[in-house]
Scaffold this active site. Structure first.
Site, short mmCIF file in Angstrom:
data_model
loop_
_atom_site.label_atom_id
_atom_site.label_comp_id
_atom_site.label_asym_id
_atom_site.label_seq_id
_atom_site.Cartn_x
_atom_site.Cartn_y
_atom_site.Cartn_z
N HIS A 255 0.84 -1.20 0.00
CA HIS A 255 0.00 0.00 0.00
C HIS A 255 0.88 1.26 0.00
O HIS A 255 1.86 1.34 0.75
CB HIS A 255 -0.93 0.01 1.21
CG HIS A 255 -2.09 0.93 1.05
ND1 HIS A 255 -2.02 2.26 1.39
CD2 HIS A 255 -3.34 0.72 0.55
CE1 HIS A 255 -3.18 2.83 1.12
NE2 HIS A 255 -4.01 1.93 0.63
N PRO A 256 0.53 2.25 -0.83
CA PRO A 256 1.41 3.42 -1.01
C PRO A 256 1.20 4.55 -0.02
O PRO A 256 1.71 5.65 -0.24
CB PRO A 256 1.04 3.87 -2.43
CG PRO A 256 -0.40 3.52 -2.56
CD PRO A 256 -0.60 2.24 -1.78
N CYS A 257 0.51 4.33 1.08
CA CYS A 257 0.19 5.43 1.99
C CYS A 257 1.44 6.08 2.60
O CYS A 257 1.42 7.25 2.96
CB CYS A 257 -0.75 4.96 3.08
SG CYS A 257 -0.15 3.55 4.04
N LYS A 258 2.54 5.31 2.72
CA LYS A 258 3.77 5.84 3.33
C LYS A 258 4.86 6.10 2.30
O LYS A 258 5.94 6.58 2.66
CB LYS A 258 4.29 4.86 4.38
CG LYS A 258 3.31 4.55 5.51
CD LYS A 258 3.06 5.76 6.39
CE LYS A 258 2.17 5.40 7.56
NZ LYS A 258 1.88 6.57 8.42
#
Length: 365
Positions: A255-258
């Site tokens: 997941h690219p949230c960080k």
């Protein structure tokens, strides 16, 4: 599981409704525009041909070229499980910065992991005494052939005799056959992964997707994929979601949230070192500096206009490159790290999440 499914559906809808960013701020925020994603992808494909652009079998994303929807790396080896790398002693897993260049420049610093881990020690086993020399000599003498025991020449078999020759050949064939692997052996067979990098419009960063196969070519189950993800990310930042460029695939994804915050810190560090090197290279005459920046054998491979020519900016390109229209190609802000290198840096960041999957073939850079 239900919570992740609902959240994933919400984020996919949000991505489709999100506006397309066109302003370059990858150095300040770690985010890139779709145009910069294509530029970085072109550079990655050129330098590392194992990667390739793909169209996908779903409806193309309008913010990306039809033939450049995502990047694909097929058959990346995974020789061992990431779960075997799990450590429990936090003190041993401490990190520290090492300066290998001898100076104070930050670009010469590297991270040493497990800095406080004690080196392996082993105890030498007691070696038994060698038998008495006289006893060994006596045994060797008893093995000598007596004169009457030596066979005559006509009693020695001829190597050309059919029976002996056939026996020799059969022995050679038997010895050439590979030994069968026992079913209960500890041999860990190599898995392989197809890795896809897409552009996430909501978070404005690349996103990694993984499709794994076991040693027999059978697709891995989700729980098996998590065995090749670091313990800090499995079932947390790595989840199972529908692949956006396919109507049928459901894959493991980081997941690219960080991603943006991590990439911003890495780029900031690299950019400072590159600017310093560029200043040193520009200390000479302008002609010498221009020659160094256009040569692949210059002080650094990322200097000057070499990166722009790699992505199609040179006079020999048959089609105009999107890099020529990039907002990062003009003006004084062009100093330091180019956006071309974004995915190269991104792969090195991913190595900490999937440490045993050999995604990064850019070790020379």
């Amino acid at each position: 599981m239900l919570k992740n499914s609902i959240q994933g559906t919400f984020l996919r809808v949000s991505e489709r409704m999100a506006s397309v960013s066109k302003e370059s701020k990858f150095k300040e925020t770690g985010k890139i525009t779709p145009e910069e994603f294509v530029i970085a992808g072109d550079f990655l494909v050129y330098k590392f041909p194992l990667w390739s652009w793909q169209k996908g079998d779903a409806k193309p994303r309008e913010h990306l070229p039809v033939d450049k929807q995502y990047l694909l790396l097929q058959g990346a080896p995974c020789p061992k499980r990431a779960t075997a790398l799990v450590y429990t002693d936090a003190e041993e897993d401490a990190e520290q910065m090492l300066n290998l260049g001898g100076g104070n420049a930050q670009e010469d610093e590297w991270v040493q992991t497990h800095a406080k881990r004690a080196p392996p020690t082993s105890k030498l086993e007691q070696i038994e005494d060698i038998p008495d020399d006289e006893a060994v000599t006596a045994d060797m003498q008893n093995m000598n052939l007596k004169a009457h025991e030596i066979p005559a020449d006509d009693e020695i078999p001829d190597m050309e005799e059919d029976d002996l020759e056939d026996a020799m050949n059969s022995n050679i064939v038997a010895s050439a056959k590979p030994a069968a692997v026992e079913s209960g052996s500890n041999i860990q067979k190599t898995r392989k992964y197809d890795a896809m990098i897409t552009y996430d419009k909501l978070y404005q960063t690349p996103r990694l997707w993984l499709l794994g196969y076991d040693e027999d070519g059978t697709p891995l189950k989700p729980q098996q994929v998590f065995e090749d993800v670091s313990a800090d990310h499995a079932n947390k930042t790595v989840t199972i979601e529908p692949f956006p460029h396919s109507n049928t695939l459901t894959l493991a994804s980081v997941h690219p949230c960080k991603h943006a915050s991590v990439m911003m810190k890495v780029i900031e560090r690299m950019n400072a070192g590159m600017i310093e090197e560029q200043r040193k290279a520009g200390a000479g005459s302008s002609s010498t500096s221009a020659q160094a920046s256009s040569s692949s054998g210059g002080t650094k491979k990322w200097l000057g206009g070499a990166l722009r020519r790699v992505t199609g900016g040179g006079s020999g390109s048959s089609t105009p490159s999107s890099a020529e229209k990039s907002p990062t190609t003009e003006g004084p802000e062009d100093d330091g790290m180019k956006v071309d290198w974004y995915l190269v840096v991104f792969l090195k960041f991913l190595s900490s999440i999937v440490p045993t999957i050999e995604l990064d073939s850019t070790s020379a850079f």
